[in-house]
Design a protein around this motif. Structure first.
Motif, PDB file in Angstrom:
ATOM      1  N   LEU A  19       0.845  -1.199   0.000  1.00 47.78           N
ATOM      2  CA  LEU A  19       0.000   0.000   0.000  1.00 47.78           C
ATOM      3  C   LEU A  19       0.879   1.246   0.000  1.00 47.78           C
ATOM      4  CD1 LEU A  19      -2.747  -0.991   2.622  1.00 47.78           C
ATOM      5  CD2 LEU A  19      -2.835  -1.218   0.131  1.00 47.78           C
ATOM      6  N   GLN A  29      -3.032   5.147   0.680  1.00 46.79           N
ATOM      7  CA  GLN A  29      -3.816   3.954   1.002  1.00 46.79           C
ATOM      8  C   GLN A  29      -3.672   3.597   2.480  1.00 46.79           C
ATOM      9  OE1 GLN A  29      -1.938   1.613  -2.044  1.00 46.79           O
ATOM     10  NE2 GLN A  29      -3.787   1.622  -3.341  1.00 46.79           N
ATOM     11  N   PHE A  43      -7.405  -0.340  -1.133  1.00 47.88           N
ATOM     12  CA  PHE A  43      -6.626  -0.160  -2.358  1.00 47.88           C
ATOM     13  C   PHE A  43      -7.208   0.974  -3.201  1.00 47.88           C
ATOM     14  CE2 PHE A  43      -5.554  -0.933  -6.781  1.00 47.88           C
ATOM     15  CZ  PHE A  43      -4.188  -1.176  -6.718  1.00 47.88           C
TER      16      PHE A  43
END
Length: 194
Positions: A37, A41, A57
């Motif tokens: 990530l 995110q 996501f």
């Protein structure tokens, strides 16, 4: 560092080595890859820890309406609950002359077989007297039917009780089926508790 992986969900780890299957897209994620990530995110995840890996996501929570079951699923769940209530009522809700009577399938079949024989032979040919265990496990009451009239009273009240339990269940199902989607959803939320 936080990764998402299809079978694990969120995975906190140092930078993964070459021996891990990694990727960068949702398509990779669906194939089982670990996806690292980015900062945005991770920030989204920290604010929305209830989010799914895909929502994190995409940095967007799925609207509630999209998470709700379909009308058919709502009805199926509600019908299962009603069926359980009807079964419970049949099993343990019947009393005869203020005596609780356990109406398992096996007991119902035993009562029917004995009653059918008693009717067929008009209480003769050793079909009466017949004895059954009523009451509860801790307080059994043995009921002996010596007269066809009394056995008929018991049997017709028992079958009437079962029919009434079924009728109530059918009526509840019909009411649910006739509900608008919004009312059905409200019923489901109340009963299931989302």
């Amino acid at each position: 560092m936080i990764y998402i992986q299809k079978h694990i969900g969120f995975y906190n780890s140092q930078l993964l080595g070459d021996n891990y299957y990694t990727g960068t897209t949702l398509e990779d994620y669906h194939k089982g890859a670990y996806i690292l990530l980015d900062e945005e995110q991770v920030a989204f995840y920290e604010v929305n820890p209830q989010g799914t890996p895909e929502e994190v996501f995409n940095k967007e929570l799925t609207p509630i309406a999209e998470q709700l079951p379909s009308r058919e699923q709502l009805l199926q769940e509600a019908f299962e609950q009603i069926n359980q209530q009807v079964t419970k009522s049949i099993l343990s809700g019947f009393t005869w002359k203020e005596i609780p009577v356990w109406l398992s399938q096996e007991n119902q079949l035993n009562y029917k077989a004995a009653y059918d024989l008693a009717i067929q032979f008009n209480g003769k040919n050793q079909t009466l007297p017949v004895r059954f265990k009523f009451g509860t496990t801790t307080q059994p009451i043995y009921q002996e039917f010596t007269m066809l009239e009394e056995f008929t009273d018991f049997y017709t009240k028992m079958t009437g009780y079962i029919r009434e339990c079924c009728r109530v269940g059918w009526e509840q199902k019909d009411q649910l089926t006739a509900m608008t989607d919004e009312n059905l959803l409200n019923y489901w939320r109340r009963e299931v508790g989302i």
